[in-house]
Design a protein around this motif. Structure first.
Motif, mmCIF file in Angstrom:
data_model
loop_
_atom_site.group_PDB
_atom_site.id
_atom_site.type_symbol
_atom_site.label_atom_id
_atom_site.label_comp_id
_atom_site.label_asym_id
_atom_site.label_seq_id
_atom_site.Cartn_x
_atom_site.Cartn_y
_atom_site.Cartn_z
ATOM 1 N N GLU A 18 8.528 -5.968 -10.111
ATOM 2 C CA GLU A 18 9.612 -5.978 -9.109
ATOM 3 C C GLU A 18 9.666 -7.308 -8.372
ATOM 4 O O GLU A 18 10.747 -7.838 -8.089
ATOM 5 N N ALA A 19 8.503 -7.875 -8.084
ATOM 6 C CA ALA A 19 8.438 -9.147 -7.341
ATOM 7 C C ALA A 19 9.104 -10.283 -8.108
ATOM 8 O O ALA A 19 9.593 -11.248 -7.509
ATOM 9 N N LYS A 20 9.140 -10.188 -9.437
ATOM 10 C CA LYS A 20 9.749 -11.231 -10.266
ATOM 11 C C LYS A 20 11.130 -10.823 -10.796
ATOM 12 O O LYS A 20 11.703 -11.515 -11.632
ATOM 13 N N GLY A 21 11.643 -9.698 -10.309
ATOM 14 C CA GLY A 21 12.962 -9.241 -10.746
ATOM 15 C C GLY A 21 12.990 -8.697 -12.152
ATOM 16 O O GLY A 21 14.052 -8.671 -12.792
ATOM 17 N N LEU A 22 11.829 -8.217 -12.658
ATOM 18 C CA LEU A 22 11.737 -7.747 -14.041
ATOM 19 C C LEU A 22 11.629 -6.226 -14.151
ATOM 20 O O LEU A 22 11.570 -5.695 -15.257
ATOM 21 N N LEU A 23 11.615 -5.533 -13.013
ATOM 22 C CA LEU A 23 11.498 -4.078 -13.054
ATOM 23 C C LEU A 23 12.821 -3.471 -13.528
ATOM 24 O O LEU A 23 13.883 -3.811 -13.004
ATOM 25 N N PRO A 24 12.794 -2.579 -14.539
ATOM 26 C CA PRO A 24 14.035 -1.942 -14.998
ATOM 27 C C PRO A 24 14.741 -1.227 -13.841
ATOM 28 O O PRO A 24 14.084 -0.640 -12.975
ATOM 29 N N LYS A 25 16.059 -1.260 -13.842
ATOM 30 C CA LYS A 25 16.831 -0.622 -12.764
ATOM 31 C C LYS A 25 16.642 0.882 -12.764
ATOM 32 O O LYS A 25 16.682 1.522 -11.720
#
Length: 450
Positions: free
Chosen positions: A43-50
């Motif tokens: 999540e911190a790198k914007g890679l967590l699936p929505k």
């Protein structure tokens, strides 16, 4: 490159995703469940699936590659779509090899000790500010991720796992790296759900040894009879460097070894870890680090995460947790702790958690594994047996397998916790061994007992 991860939430997979993101690749991923710490780190790198789940619209012809994790199934809808489109699908180790084809690949293999040895090597390199690429199976102090990939570093150090590569690639991971330099620490039967016989398991290590590049370097533990046999029977053209336990002594709970500096105290202990250290030293020598430089650095090595990790201590008591779960690891760890604290009572607890350890046929491999303990406890959850669809195991079967009449067996997590927290830990060592968490044991509470 545009890369999509199927099952991005795994410990190894999310670290590879973070490493490639840092390298400048465009990363997407999916999973049906993601837990901490993977969730927060992605999540911190914007890679967590929505949203969690498998969605075929994630897969399109603009993707340069798919990286497939072991958590996915062969009928995963995203995988089927990728196969239909003819996209390039890599397993985790296959992609690591693609990233390191032009580097000197150093691969650390063995049934036990590989995480610790890899960690020792990386600690030494980090201490001397020698930049290397790496993949290791534990989070290390001073390292952001468990995977680091660059274009410029000469060496990559890889922990060589013998487990399968992916749901559609049944080869062991360490068969795919083609090492220039390799180490083999020990062979003790494991992963019986994949390697049903001991002979089949040992064969995987023979294939690994013969997978070295022509003229490659093989460092091996000559005190392990099976390792010695496998390496010495190798048919490939390689250079062989045996190692063994160094001379050491224990004084007031501290282990000392002889070096060119004189007697040097270590932050870690145990015969198996001293063997690991010598193996790591040989690898570092082949990577250009001198012996004196190695000892200077290793003196501050405290251990890999979850490997004989000290979680609480006072003047006369100490608590360790360790990832040990296979018979050879349990025996080595229990013996090491008792030898280090010979004047204290040792309470050793083992959770049977893996497929192998809960298998009725495999249980006999634990014979004598806890004999060094003053009090030995085994915990297992009948629910884990149901989930893994294994035969029921009785308390009597456990005691017969360990051949220890005074063995204490718990199957209820609450009762096990009550037992632990009502013990008198005066002049004692508590050793908690598991790849699980004993049904939700809060390890931080031991600090309150000390």
């Amino acid at each position: 490159m545009n890369i999509h991860f199927i099952a991005i939430g795994g410990s190894a997979m999310h670290n590879l995703a973070l490493a490639l993101h840092k390298k400048g690749y465009t990363i997407t991923g999916s999973d049906d469940a993601i837990f901490e710490p993977s969730k927060s780190r992605l999540e911190a790198k914007g890679l967590l699936p929505k949203e969690f789940g498998w969605f075929t619209n994630n897969i399109n012809s603009n993707l340069d590659a798919i990286i497939l994790g072991m958590h996915a199934k062969p009928d995963n809808p995203e995988l089927l779509k990728a196969q239909e489109l003819g996209l390039k699908i890599y397993s985790y180790p296959e992609f690591l090899y693609e990233q390191s084809k032009d580097k000197t690949r150093v691969v650390i293999g063995g049934s036990h000790g590989k995480t610790t040895i890899t960690s020792m090597i990386l600690h030494v390199m980090n201490y001397h500010e020698i930049a290397v690429d790496y993949m290791v199976g534990a989070q290390l102090e001073g390292f952001d991720t468990m995977v680091h990939l660059t274009s410029e570093n000469e060496f990559i150090v890889l922990e060589g796992d013998e487990y399968l590569s992916s749901p559609i690639d049944r080869r062991p991971k360490f068969h795919l790296y083609k090492p220039n330099i390799a180490l083999l620490s020990g062979i003790a039967w494991d992963h019986i759900n994949v390697f049903p016989t001991y002979e089949n398991y040992v064969k995987q290590f023979s294939i690994f040894v013969n997978s070295l590049t022509n003229g490659g370097i093989m460092v091996y533990n000559e005190e392990d009879a099976e390792v010695k046999k496998v390496v010495e029977q190798a048919t490939s053209s390689i250079k062989k460097y045996p190692y063994s336990t160094p001379n050491f002594k224990i004084v007031d709970g501290i282990t000392f070894i002889n070096t060119s500096f004189g007697e040097m105290p270590l932050e870690f202990f145990g015969k198996h870890n001293l063997q690991n250290m010598v193996g790591a030293k040989w690898i570092c020598l082949h990577m250009g680090v001198g012996e004196d430089e190695f000892y200077e650095a290793i003196s501050s090595f405290k251990g890999a995460s979850k490997r004989l990790e000290k979680i609480a201590e006072n003047n006369n008591s100490v608590v360790f947790k360790d990832f040990a779960h296979s018979p050879s690891k349990v025996k080595a760890t229990t013996t090491a702790v008792k030898n280090q604290y010979s004047n204290r009572k040792l309470l050793a607890c083992l959770e049977l958690h893996t497929y192998s350890s809960l298998n009725t046929e495999f249980l006999k491999e634990y014979k004598g594994a806890l004999n060094s303990a003053d009090t030995a406890v085994v915990f297992y959850s009948p629910k884990a047996l149901e989930i893994k669809r294994l035969e029921k195991i009785s308390e009597e079967q456990i005691k017969n397998a360990f051949e220890q009449d005074d063995l204490i067996v718990y199957t209820n997590a609450t009762e096990f916790k009550e037992f632990l927290f009502t013990q008198n830990f005066e002049n004692s060592v508590l050793l908690l061994m598991s790849s699980g968490n004993y049904g939700g044991l809060d390890f931080t509470k031991f600090k309150d007992l000390m």
